[in-house]
Enzyme design. Structure first.
Site, PDB file in Angstrom:
ATOM      1  N   LYS A  73     -18.580  -4.095  10.964  1.00  0.00           N
ATOM      2  CA  LYS A  73     -18.146  -2.719  10.703  1.00  0.00           C
ATOM      3  C   LYS A  73     -19.292  -1.710  10.841  1.00  0.00           C
ATOM      4  CE  LYS A  73     -14.290  -4.161   7.708  1.00  0.00           C
ATOM      5  NZ  LYS A  73     -13.574  -3.922   6.418  1.00  0.00           N
ATOM      6  N   TYR A 101      -5.043  -1.261  11.552  1.00  0.00           N
ATOM      7  CA  TYR A 101      -4.817  -1.327  10.099  1.00  0.00           C
ATOM      8  C   TYR A 101      -3.427  -0.842   9.706  1.00  0.00           C
ATOM      9  CZ  TYR A 101      -9.626  -2.651   8.942  1.00  0.00           C
ATOM     10  OH  TYR A 101     -10.813  -3.320   8.793  1.00  0.00           O
ATOM     11  N   ASN A 141     -17.599  -2.762   3.634  1.00  0.00           N
ATOM     12  CA  ASN A 141     -17.874  -4.150   3.285  1.00  0.00           C
ATOM     13  C   ASN A 141     -18.257  -5.027   4.485  1.00  0.00           C
ATOM     14  OD1 ASN A 141     -15.369  -4.297   4.384  1.00  0.00           O
ATOM     15  ND2 ASN A 141     -14.339  -5.165   2.596  1.00  0.00           N
ATOM     16  N   HIS A 177     -14.884  -7.625   8.984  1.00  0.00           N
ATOM     17  CA  HIS A 177     -13.451  -7.951   8.927  1.00  0.00           C
ATOM     18  C   HIS A 177     -13.261  -9.351   9.482  1.00  0.00           C
ATOM     19  CE1 HIS A 177      -9.134  -8.030   9.760  1.00  0.00           C
ATOM     20  NE2 HIS A 177      -9.476  -8.554  10.929  1.00  0.00           N
ATOM     21  N   GLU A 216      -4.742  -9.819  16.863  1.00  0.00           N
ATOM     22  CA  GLU A 216      -5.931  -8.963  16.762  1.00  0.00           C
ATOM     23  C   GLU A 216      -6.859  -9.196  17.958  1.00  0.00           C
ATOM     24  OE1 GLU A 216      -7.518  -9.786  12.843  1.00  0.00           O
ATOM     25  OE2 GLU A 216      -5.853  -8.749  11.852  1.00  0.00           O
TER      26      GLU A 216
HETATM   27  P1  GTP Z   1     -10.524  -7.203   6.120  1.00  0.00           P
HETATM   28  O1  GTP Z   1     -11.084  -8.472   6.648  1.00  0.00           O
HETATM   29  O2  GTP Z   1     -11.343  -5.996   6.492  1.00  0.00           O
HETATM   30  O3  GTP Z   1      -9.055  -7.048   6.392  1.00  0.00           O
HETATM   31  O4  GTP Z   1     -10.742  -7.311   4.539  1.00  0.00           O
HETATM   32  P2  GTP Z   1      -9.866  -8.073   3.485  1.00  0.00           P
HETATM   33  O5  GTP Z   1      -8.775  -8.875   4.140  1.00  0.00           O
HETATM   34  O6  GTP Z   1     -10.828  -8.776   2.604  1.00  0.00           O
HETATM   35  O7  GTP Z   1      -9.211  -6.877   2.665  1.00  0.00           O
HETATM   36  P3  GTP Z   1      -7.781  -6.168   2.852  1.00  0.00           P
HETATM   37  O8  GTP Z   1      -7.102  -6.657   4.083  1.00  0.00           O
HETATM   38  O9  GTP Z   1      -7.083  -6.245   1.550  1.00  0.00           O
HETATM   39  O10 GTP Z   1      -8.226  -4.661   3.074  1.00  0.00           O
HETATM   40  C1  GTP Z   1      -8.643  -4.240   4.362  1.00  0.00           C
HETATM   41  C2  GTP Z   1      -9.863  -3.373   4.245  1.00  0.00           C
HETATM   42  O11 GTP Z   1      -9.502  -2.173   3.578  1.00  0.00           O
HETATM   43  C3  GTP Z   1     -11.004  -3.937   3.399  1.00  0.00           C
HETATM   44  O12 GTP Z   1     -11.869  -4.801   4.086  1.00  0.00           O
HETATM   45  C4  GTP Z   1     -11.745  -2.678   3.003  1.00  0.00           C
HETATM   46  O13 GTP Z   1     -12.593  -2.253   4.062  1.00  0.00           O
HETATM   47  C5  GTP Z   1     -10.614  -1.673   2.860  1.00  0.00           C
HETATM   48  N1  GTP Z   1     -10.256  -1.526   1.460  1.00  0.00           N
HETATM   49  C6  GTP Z   1      -9.577  -2.406   0.666  1.00  0.00           C
HETATM   50  N2  GTP Z   1      -9.433  -1.932  -0.576  1.00  0.00           N
HETATM   51  C7  GTP Z   1     -10.051  -0.710  -0.573  1.00  0.00           C
HETATM   52  C8  GTP Z   1     -10.258   0.302  -1.541  1.00  0.00           C
HETATM   53  O14 GTP Z   1      -9.845   0.183  -2.704  1.00  0.00           O
HETATM   54  N3  GTP Z   1     -10.919   1.444  -1.133  1.00  0.00           N
HETATM   55  C9  GTP Z   1     -11.374   1.594   0.146  1.00  0.00           C
HETATM   56  N4  GTP Z   1     -12.015   2.727   0.500  1.00  0.00           N
HETATM   57  N5  GTP Z   1     -11.202   0.675   1.088  1.00  0.00           N
HETATM   58  C10 GTP Z   1     -10.559  -0.465   0.735  1.00  0.00           C
HETATM   59 MG    MG Z   2      -7.392  -8.098   5.575  1.00  0.00          MG
END
Ligand code: GTP
Ligand code: MG
Length: 138
Positions: free
Chosen positions: A9, A49, A112, A115, A126
Site C-alpha cells: 500500500k 474495495y 496497514n 492487502h 483480484e
Molecule cells: P485487506 O487485506 O486490505 O483487505 O485487509 P483485511 O482483510 O485485513 O481488512 P478488511 O478487508 O476488513 O478491510 C479492508 C481494509 O480497509 C483494511 O486493510 C484497512 O486498510 C481498511 N480498514 C478497515 N477497517 C478500517 C477502519 O476502521 N478505518 C480505516 N480508515 N480503514 C479501515
Molecule cells: Mg480484506
C-alpha cells in the site's frame, strides 16, 4: 500450489519499504511471480474495495489507496492465500502477532502496509483486475 493477490500500500512505497516487505514475503516461502508498481485510479480503488462501499471508512480507504504508488503482486506457494494472511498479521497492527508484516511496519488500521486476498476465489478475481496472464511467470 495456489496463488494469491497482494498490494503493498501507499504507506509502504512512501517509506521506501517495498524491499523490506518483500523480504518477509520471500522468507515465508511465498514466491513473487508477478509484480508491478502502479498509481491506482479512484475508479480502480472503488471497484477493488466495492465490498466495503457501505462501510464508514470507505471514502478514507479509497483516498488512501490513491494517495501514492502501490505495488500489485501475485504470490505463489503452498496454501498461498492462508499463508499470506498469516504473514500479514491482523488488520489492526496493534493486534498483529510478532514477526508479521503489519506488526513490523504498519502504523494504523487504515494505513496497514499490505492487502492480501481472503479466499482463493477472491484471489482469482483480484489478480484478473490487475494482471494479464502473460505478466505472471511462475
Ligand atoms: P485487506 O487485506 O486490505 O483487505 O485487509 P483485511 O482483510 O485485513 O481488512 P478488511 O478487508 O476488513 O478491510 C479492508 C481494509 O480497509 C483494511 O486493510 C484497512 O486498510 C481498511 N480498514 C478497515 N477497517 C478500517 C477502519 O476502521 N478505518 C480505516 N480508515 N480503514 C479501515
Ligand atoms: Mg480484506
Amino acid at each position: 500450489t495456489e496463488r494469491t493477490f497482494s498490494i503493498l500500500k501507499p504507506d509502504a512505497t512512501r517509506r521506501n519499504l517495498t524491499g523490506a516487505v518483500n523480504a518477509v514475503i520471500e522468507k515465508a516461502g511465498l514466491r513473487i511471480v508477478g509484480q508491478r508498481r502502479i498509481q491506482m485510479s479512484r475508479q480502480q480503488a472503488e471497484k477493488f474495495y466495492e465490498i466495503h462501499k457501505e462501510r464508514p471508512f470507505f471514502g478514507e480507504l479509497v483516498e488512501f489507496m490513491t494517495s501514492g504508488p502501490v505495488v500489485v503482486q501475485v504470490l505463489e506457494g503452498e496454501n498461498a492465500v492462508a499463508k499470506y494472511r498469516e504473514v500479514m498479521g491482523a488488520t489492526n497492527p496493534a493486534q498483529a502477532a510478532e514477526g508479521t508484516i503489519r506488526k513490523l511496519f504498519a502504523e494504523s488500521v487504515g494505513e496497514n502496509t499490505v492487502h492480501g486476498s481472503d479466499s482463493a476465489e477472491n484471489a482469482k478475481a483480484e489478480i484478473a483486475q490487475f494482471f494479464q496472464d502473460g505478466d505472471i511467470v511462475g
